[in-house]
Design an enzyme around this catalytic site. Structure first.
Site, PDB file in Angstrom:
ATOM      1  N   GLU A  11      68.335  27.284  68.364  1.00 17.50           N
ATOM      2  CA  GLU A  11      67.179  27.589  67.517  1.00 17.50           C
ATOM      3  C   GLU A  11      66.147  28.413  68.278  1.00 17.50           C
ATOM      4  O   GLU A  11      65.490  29.286  67.717  1.00 17.50           O
ATOM      5  CB  GLU A  11      66.588  26.279  66.963  1.00 17.50           C
ATOM      6  CG  GLU A  11      67.495  25.690  65.887  1.00 17.50           C
ATOM      7  CD  GLU A  11      67.380  24.191  65.694  1.00 17.50           C
ATOM      8  OE1 GLU A  11      66.442  23.575  66.245  1.00 17.50           O
ATOM      9  OE2 GLU A  11      68.257  23.630  65.012  1.00 17.50           O
TER      10      GLU A  11
ATOM     11  N   GLY B 225      72.892  20.596  62.066  1.00 19.14           N
ATOM     12  CA  GLY B 225      72.178  20.308  60.828  1.00 19.14           C
ATOM     13  C   GLY B 225      72.986  20.552  59.574  1.00 19.14           C
ATOM     14  O   GLY B 225      72.451  20.477  58.460  1.00 19.14           O
TER      15      GLY B 225
ATOM     16  N   GLY C 198      70.248  15.641  66.799  1.00 23.82           N
ATOM     17  CA  GLY C 198      69.033  16.105  66.153  1.00 23.82           C
ATOM     18  C   GLY C 198      68.599  15.147  65.050  1.00 23.82           C
ATOM     19  O   GLY C 198      67.915  14.155  65.288  1.00 23.82           O
ATOM     20  N   GLY C 199      69.011  15.437  63.833  1.00 26.79           N
ATOM     21  CA  GLY C 199      68.558  14.688  62.664  1.00 26.79           C
ATOM     22  C   GLY C 199      68.677  13.180  62.796  1.00 26.79           C
ATOM     23  O   GLY C 199      67.758  12.435  62.413  1.00 26.79           O
TER      24      GLY C 199
ATOM     25  N   TRP D 278      64.028  15.617  68.604  1.00 23.96           N
ATOM     26  CA  TRP D 278      63.264  15.493  67.343  1.00 23.96           C
ATOM     27  C   TRP D 278      62.926  16.855  66.742  1.00 23.96           C
ATOM     28  O   TRP D 278      62.446  16.937  65.623  1.00 23.96           O
ATOM     29  CB  TRP D 278      61.969  14.708  67.592  1.00 23.96           C
ATOM     30  CG  TRP D 278      62.157  13.210  67.584  1.00 23.96           C
ATOM     31  CD1 TRP D 278      63.347  12.536  67.592  1.00 23.96           C
ATOM     32  CD2 TRP D 278      61.128  12.213  67.567  1.00 23.96           C
ATOM     33  NE1 TRP D 278      63.115  11.178  67.585  1.00 23.96           N
ATOM     34  CE2 TRP D 278      61.760  10.960  67.569  1.00 23.96           C
ATOM     35  CE3 TRP D 278      59.733  12.258  67.555  1.00 23.96           C
ATOM     36  CZ2 TRP D 278      61.040   9.747  67.546  1.00 23.96           C
ATOM     37  CZ3 TRP D 278      59.015  11.062  67.543  1.00 23.96           C
ATOM     38  CH2 TRP D 278      59.669   9.821  67.531  1.00 23.96           C
ATOM     39  N   LYS D 279      63.138  17.925  67.523  1.00 28.40           N
ATOM     40  CA  LYS D 279      62.784  19.276  67.064  1.00 28.40           C
ATOM     41  C   LYS D 279      61.314  19.296  66.593  1.00 28.40           C
ATOM     42  O   LYS D 279      60.493  18.583  67.167  1.00 28.40           O
ATOM     43  CB  LYS D 279      63.755  19.740  65.977  1.00 28.40           C
ATOM     44  CG  LYS D 279      65.221  19.605  66.432  1.00 28.40           C
ATOM     45  CD  LYS D 279      66.203  20.285  65.527  1.00 28.40           C
ATOM     46  CE  LYS D 279      67.604  20.133  66.105  1.00 28.40           C
ATOM     47  NZ  LYS D 279      68.634  20.831  65.337  1.00 28.40           N
TER      48      LYS D 279
ATOM     49  N   HIS E 228      68.336  26.045  73.549  1.00 29.90           N
ATOM     50  CA  HIS E 228      68.841  25.585  72.252  1.00 29.90           C
ATOM     51  C   HIS E 228      69.012  26.802  71.338  1.00 29.90           C
ATOM     52  O   HIS E 228      68.201  27.735  71.385  1.00 29.90           O
ATOM     53  CB  HIS E 228      67.867  24.580  71.637  1.00 29.90           C
ATOM     54  CG  HIS E 228      68.429  23.879  70.445  1.00 29.90           C
ATOM     55  ND1 HIS E 228      68.513  24.484  69.220  1.00 29.90           N
ATOM     56  CD2 HIS E 228      68.961  22.646  70.295  1.00 29.90           C
ATOM     57  CE1 HIS E 228      69.075  23.643  68.359  1.00 29.90           C
ATOM     58  NE2 HIS E 228      69.362  22.524  68.992  1.00 29.90           N
TER      59      HIS E 228
ATOM     60  N   GLU F 278      76.934  23.052  71.636  1.00 30.23           N
ATOM     61  CA  GLU F 278      76.410  22.888  70.285  1.00 30.23           C
ATOM     62  C   GLU F 278      76.823  24.060  69.404  1.00 30.23           C
ATOM     63  O   GLU F 278      76.130  25.098  69.380  1.00 30.23           O
ATOM     64  CB  GLU F 278      74.889  22.813  70.333  1.00 30.23           C
ATOM     65  CG  GLU F 278      74.364  21.601  71.066  1.00 30.23           C
ATOM     66  CD  GLU F 278      73.039  21.153  70.478  1.00 30.23           C
ATOM     67  OE1 GLU F 278      72.936  19.986  70.110  1.00 30.23           O
ATOM     68  OE2 GLU F 278      72.130  21.993  70.351  1.00 30.23           O
TER      69      GLU F 278
ATOM     70  N   SER G  98      75.581  17.702  64.186  1.00 31.56           N
ATOM     71  CA  SER G  98      75.915  16.747  63.123  1.00 31.56           C
ATOM     72  C   SER G  98      76.596  15.483  63.632  1.00 31.56           C
ATOM     73  O   SER G  98      77.489  14.941  62.983  1.00 31.56           O
ATOM     74  CB  SER G  98      76.773  17.417  62.036  1.00 31.56           C
ATOM     75  OG  SER G  98      76.021  18.419  61.382  1.00 31.56           O
TER      76      SER G  98
HETATM   77  P1  PGA Z   1      71.825  17.872  64.388  1.00 34.49           P
HETATM   78  O1  PGA Z   1      71.183  18.778  65.536  1.00 34.49           O
HETATM   79  O2  PGA Z   1      72.272  16.587  65.048  1.00 34.49           O
HETATM   80  O3  PGA Z   1      70.730  17.659  63.409  1.00 34.49           O
HETATM   81  O4  PGA Z   1      72.996  18.627  63.840  1.00 34.49           O
HETATM   82  C1  PGA Z   1      71.751  18.851  66.808  1.00 34.49           C
HETATM   83  C2  PGA Z   1      70.919  19.715  67.702  1.00 34.49           C
HETATM   84  O5  PGA Z   1      70.495  20.801  67.297  1.00 34.49           O
HETATM   85  O6  PGA Z   1      70.668  19.338  68.861  1.00 34.49           O
END
Ligand code: PGA
Length: 249
Positions: free
Chosen positions: A95, A168, A229-230, A10-11, A93, A162, A208
């Site tokens: 990020e 994203g 993620g999203g 969910w970030k 991750h 990833e 994605s």
């Molecule tokens: P995303 O993110 O599915 O929104 O591209 C993937 C992730 O960072 O784990």
């Protein structure tokens, strides 16, 4: 056969108002044919774990510190995460590597600490666009991943490929590129940890993943599931990806 696995991240999204998504997910998928883990923000871990209890859903954190306690303002130790009822933790991750300057050795220390506390690490690695455009991606990703995994890594550890440019962006890696990278990762894991352990480690793809591309990604050799993620924020979206993964098992 490695059990298929779907992980939702969910970030920095989600408040208490979003917890009913968990109820909806487990109600719609009471006996999934794949394992499911949801990683909400730290503030929701305890409540999420309570809701997941008795259902086929595990809860994971999105990061942890490498120490058990101490002067680390704002950080959370693996032991604290265990106390919430969570069983897994995402580490390294991109990020966090980018926004918090996390190095491979720091991720490795976190993975070691997580494992010692009883958490299963989900260790991420991925190349940026520059590395992909200079055809350097295999060396970069395998080196990053191996340097992020402690020596005591066993078959329960989960890894995720990833590509940073796919996260994203709405543009997932091609199935050809995923096949090549996941094969290279499996080989690298075999060299480092031996065949038995390497064959047990689940390699997830992330970047994605949506319901409309999930089936083709899950058909790729050495793809054992996805880190999403999203599309993990809504139970219906995440559930549709789970259904695609179940069909691939
Ligand atoms: P995303 O993110 O599915 O929104 O591209 C993937 C992730 O960072 O784990």
């Amino acid at each position: 056969m490695r059990p298929k696995l779907l992980v939702g991240n969910w970030k920095m999204n989600g408040t208490r108002a979003d917890l009913p998504q968990i109820d909806a997910l487990v109600a719609a998928h009471p006996t999934p044919k794949a394992e499911m883990i949801l990683c909400p923000p730290a503030t929701l871990l305890g409540r999420a774990a309570e809701r997941a209890q008795g259902h086929a859903l595990a809860i994971g954190a999105q990061d942890c510190h490498g120490a058990e306690r101490g002067p680390h303002t704002g950080d959370i130790s693996p032991q604290m995460i265990v106390e919430t009822g969570a069983t897994h933790v995402i580490l390294g991750h991109s990020e966090r590597r980018a926004e918090h300057g996390e190095s491979d050795s720091w991720v490795r220390a976190k993975a070691r600490a997580a494992r010692a506390a009883g958490l299963t690490p989900i260790v991420c690695a991925g190349e940026d666009l520059h590395a992909r455009q200079s055809s350097n991606e295999i060396d970069i990703v395998t080196a990053e991943l191996l340097a992020s995994l402690p020596d005591e890594t066993d078959g329960t550890t989960i890894v995720a490929y990833e590509p940073i440019w796919a996260i994203g962006s709405g543009i997932a890696a091609s199935t050809e590129d995923i096949a090549i990278m996941h094969g290279a990762i499996r080989d690298a894991l075999t060299q480092r940890f031996g065949e038995t352990i390497a064959n047990q480690i689940r390699i997830l793809y992330g970047g994605s993943v949506k319901s409309d591309n999930a089936s083709s990604i899950f058909a790729v050799e050495n793809v054992d599931g996805a880190l999403v993620g999203g599309a993990s924020l809504l139970a219906t979206d995440f559930g549709a990806i789970l259904t695609a993964l179940e069909a691939a098992t």
